[in-house]
Design a protein around this motif. Structure first.
Motif: not given
Length: 278
Positions: A1-4, A11-15, A191-195, A233-241
């Motif tokens: 299945m193609t990832t949608r 301005e922002i599209r991902f996957g 499953f067709g979804a970005p991760v 497809d993406g990356f989550f990071m908590e950032v603190h000074d």
């Protein structure tokens, strides 16, 4: 299945073949001053590295280890502060919701609604978030296999929303330990979804310090590289000074310079794979 492909903002599209999405910001809203300072830092990374970024900070951390843990300013005040972040920086926004009735007011401000890992099987919550029409990030619970994530996506689609995606944050490995199964990324994409790969929370040692969560941030960079190579497809990071002084997730939040190095690694790996046609 193609990832949608999922559109977060104009301005922002991902996957698919789009550039990676980065979700970054402090774990919880600690104060107006700190939130705006961190939003400025994240916006600086956006401008310096030319990346797609969504700003993250929680208005309420309901799933804390201890009753003594800091939770944040709450729904109304938190959304007011996040709206100010957008006005001052132009950054799109993501934050957690914990109850179905929070979905509509949150959707009036946020670009992405996030479902916490411990709540990922709460059908009413997932459906309420999906029915807003906003993009929805569901953290895959530590107790679920990658294959079970399809049931979450099906709930979103049943509610009429094709903009639901999964964020992988590791799986329980005995007590107070998590591991990241790199097979998760191609399985869920199938499953067709970005991760999205949650760098920060996969570093956790849940409850590892008694009344708070411990962590192993030394593994953030190598695992982020591995996830990039595995197809995230993406990356989550908590950032603190100042992570040691953070009011939540002090052992796993990344300093801005560490976040920058990880982002540069990810971009280099993605560029290499794109050049090879992989």
């Amino acid at each position: 299945m193609t990832t949608r492909v999922i559109e977060i903002s104009r301005e922002i599209r991902f996957g698919g073949d789009n550039p990676p999405l980065f979700i970054a910001g402090p774990c919880v809203i600690e104060s107006r001053e700190h939130l705006l300072r961190m939003a400025g830092i994240v916006a600086g990374l956006r401008d310096e590295l030319k990346i797609n970024v969504v700003f993250k900070s929680s208005f309420d951390k309901a799933n804390r280890t201890s009753i003594e843990s800091f939770r944040g300013p709450g729904l109304e005040k938190g959304l007011e502060l996040l709206r100010e972040v957008r006005e001052k920086t132009g950054l799109p926004l993501i934050s957690d919701i914990h109850e179905p009735q929070q979905a509509a007011p949150a959707a009036a401000v946020l670009d992405i609604l996030q479902i916490p890992a411990f709540l990922c099987r709460q059908t009413d919550l997932v459906a309420a978030a999906a029915r807003t029409g906003k993009a929805v990030s569901v953290k895959k619970g530590q107790f679920l296999s990658p294959e079970e994530a399809k049931n979450i996506l099906d709930k979103g689609r049943e509610a009429g929303n094709e903009r639901v995606f999964i964020t992988e944050r590791g799986s329980s490995f005995g007590y107070q330990n998590l591991v990241v199964d790199m097979r998760s990324f191609p399985i869920i994409r199938g499953f067709g979804a970005p991760v999205v790969y949650d760098i920060t929370h996969s570093m956790q040692k849940p409850g590892g310090e008694g009344k708070q969560t411990g962590g192993t941030p030394e593994f953030a960079r190598p695992l982020a590289r591995a996830a990039a190579a595995a197809g995230a497809d993406g990356f989550f990071m908590e950032v603190h000074d100042n992570p040691p002084a953070a009011l939540s997730d002090r052992t796993t939040q990344l300093r801005p310079e560490a976040a920058r190095a990880i982002i540069e690694d990810i971009l280099a790996i993605r560029q290499t794979l794109s050049g090879r046609g992989d």
